[in-house]
Design a protein around this motif. Structure first.
Motif, PDB file in Angstrom:
ATOM      1  N   MET A   1      42.884 -10.248 -10.978  1.00 24.47           N
ATOM      2  CA  MET A   1      42.774 -11.295 -11.991  1.00 24.47           C
ATOM      3  C   MET A   1      42.713 -10.734 -13.407  1.00 24.47           C
ATOM      4  SD  MET A   1      43.304 -13.921 -10.352  1.00 24.47           S
ATOM      5  CE  MET A   1      43.112 -15.023 -11.754  1.00 24.47           C
ATOM      6  N   VAL A   2      43.825 -10.093 -13.811  1.00 26.16           N
ATOM      7  CA  VAL A   2      43.991  -9.691 -15.205  1.00 26.16           C
ATOM      8  C   VAL A   2      44.503 -10.902 -15.978  1.00 26.16           C
ATOM      9  CG1 VAL A   2      44.316  -7.259 -14.706  1.00 26.16           C
ATOM     10  CG2 VAL A   2      46.279  -8.798 -14.622  1.00 26.16           C
ATOM     11  N   TRP A   3      44.637 -10.767 -17.286  1.00 24.99           N
ATOM     12  CA  TRP A   3      44.860 -11.945 -18.134  1.00 24.99           C
ATOM     13  C   TRP A   3      46.113 -12.728 -17.762  1.00 24.99           C
ATOM     14  CZ3 TRP A   3      49.276 -12.502 -21.040  1.00 24.99           C
ATOM     15  CH2 TRP A   3      50.043 -11.360 -21.240  1.00 24.99           C
ATOM     16  N   PHE A   4      47.219 -12.043 -17.425  1.00 26.73           N
ATOM     17  CA  PHE A   4      48.466 -12.780 -17.182  1.00 26.73           C
ATOM     18  C   PHE A   4      48.456 -13.528 -15.849  1.00 26.73           C
ATOM     19  CE2 PHE A   4      49.192  -8.338 -15.963  1.00 26.73           C
ATOM     20  CZ  PHE A   4      49.625  -8.465 -14.650  1.00 26.73           C
ATOM     21  N   ARG A   5      47.534 -13.156 -14.941  1.00 29.84           N
ATOM     22  CA  ARG A   5      47.422 -13.906 -13.686  1.00 29.84           C
ATOM     23  C   ARG A   5      46.931 -15.330 -13.957  1.00 29.84           C
ATOM     24  NH1 ARG A   5      50.404 -10.823 -10.309  1.00 29.84           N
ATOM     25  NH2 ARG A   5      49.509  -8.759 -10.000  1.00 29.84           N
ATOM     26  N   TYR A   6      46.073 -15.483 -14.931  1.00 29.25           N
ATOM     27  CA  TYR A   6      45.592 -16.819 -15.275  1.00 29.25           C
ATOM     28  C   TYR A   6      46.733 -17.670 -15.813  1.00 29.25           C
ATOM     29  CZ  TYR A   6      40.887 -14.994 -14.611  1.00 29.25           C
ATOM     30  OH  TYR A   6      39.765 -14.438 -14.054  1.00 29.25           O
ATOM     31  N   GLY A   7      47.628 -17.057 -16.554  1.00 29.66           N
ATOM     32  CA  GLY A   7      48.812 -17.779 -16.996  1.00 29.66           C
ATOM     33  C   GLY A   7      49.659 -18.234 -15.824  1.00 29.66           C
ATOM     34  N   TRP A   8      49.773 -17.367 -14.794  1.00 25.33           N
ATOM     35  CA  TRP A   8      50.521 -17.730 -13.586  1.00 25.33           C
ATOM     36  C   TRP A   8      49.858 -18.923 -12.889  1.00 25.33           C
ATOM     37  CZ3 TRP A   8      55.107 -16.253 -11.451  1.00 25.33           C
ATOM     38  CH2 TRP A   8      55.339 -16.619 -10.126  1.00 25.33           C
TER      39      TRP A   8
END
Length: 315
Positions: free
Chosen positions: A292-299
């Motif tokens: 759960m790094v930042w771009f996973r939240y965007g996904w």
């Protein structure tokens, strides 16, 4: 002016999400409450509560089968396959579902392998698959520059599945298509390896099918619920008019960007509702915490794969 565009995007996201909840959750659950005799009488025939599903065709054609999801990395099962995986695993379909993951997800460092392997089992438990039905291989290296051998994949499937059905049930294989969602070489290798295994040992020999997950283009991939809302609204409107007003029996199939390179006799569309999406979020955010790094939240916010799967039958 600087903040107007982001605010408009947030408002659009909020409105489309509310419409999606209405179409996939509020309306179907309300209809189920007033049309299902068991719920109305509070007397149930089975141990599982009647649960609505949004699939095309309906009911789901994958029943009483041994289903193998063949994935490349821990988190593929959530990021790409969660709608179909959660739906097919539902108790009412009576399927035996297994996950075969071809790597431990150690592209960054080998120490990640043990962590991500355990996270896959935790994610699978949240979705509804017991640890003994999660098979993780350790002889395939994760990486964007790694091209896995078709023969090695074929041999691994022989070792883990066998060359004949393990029981009397139909056998269903589900994996990536030849574009691998985002042209990931590991995913593409699994398509060719699984296809080789299926055509050599199962196709035309046993009751079996191979389905591949249709890769979506950029616009559809990051449309989240927007295109789903249009599809479901038009689909339900046409069905109501044709079936109830015109009294005709016609199958309506509304879809965007539906062209594909596969010779297909059938396909299955699976839509998540709010309950299924909640499971996907829990499996990803809690099960795969190391990812759960930042771009996973965007996904999680924008990806349509979390609310929609298009499985195309290989022929």
């Amino acid at each position: 002016m600087l903040f107007r565009l982001p605010m408009l995007l947030l408002k659009l996201l909020g409105v489309t999400f509310f419409i999606w909840i209405t179409l996939t959750t509020i309306i179907p659950q309300t209809l189920l409450k007033y049309t299902n005799c068991q719920i109305q009488q509070n007397k149930f025939e089975k141990s599982n509560y009647p649960y609505n599903s949004i699939t095309s065709p309906t009911p789901l054609p994958l029943l009483n089968s041994s289903v193998y999801f063949i994935i490349g990395h821990p988190d593929d099962e959530v990021m790409f396959f969660s709608p179909s995986l959660i739906e097919i695993t539902k108790k009412k379909h009576n399927n035996d579902v297994k996950l075969i993951c071809f790597s431990k997800g150690d592209a960054v460092d080998e120490s990640f392998g043990k962590i991500r392997a355990e996270e896959l089992k935790q994610s699978a438990r949240i979705i509804g698959i017991e640890s003994e039905n999660v098979i993780i291989l350790d002889n395939f290296k994760d990486g964007m520059n790694e091209h896995w051998s078709i023969e090695d994949i074929n041999q691994s499937l022989i070792n883990k599945i066998g060359t004949s059905p393990p029981n009397k049930k139909d056998v269903i294989f589900i994996t990536f298509d030849d574009q691998g969602v985002s042209n990931h070489p590991n995913h593409i290798s699994l398509y060719y390896g699984t296809k080789h295994f299926f055509t050599k040992y199962y196709q035309k020999k046993y009751p079996s099918k191979l389905y591949v997950l249709k890769s979506l283009n950029f616009l559809e991939k990051y449309s989240f619920t927007l295109l789903t809302n249009v599809e479901l609204f038009i689909d339900q409107l046409f069905k109501f008019i044709i079936n109830n007003v015109l009294k005709l029996k016609i199958n309506i199939d509304i879809s965007f960007f539906s062209n594909n390179n596969h010779s297909s006799s059938s396909s299955i569309k699976v839509y998540s509702d709010l309950n299924m999406l909640s499971v996907s979020y829990a499996a990803m955010a809690y099960g795969h915490f190391s990812q759960m790094v930042w771009f996973r939240y965007g996904w999680l916010i924008f990806s349509r794969y979390l609310t929609f799967n298009h499985l195309i039958e290989y022929n």
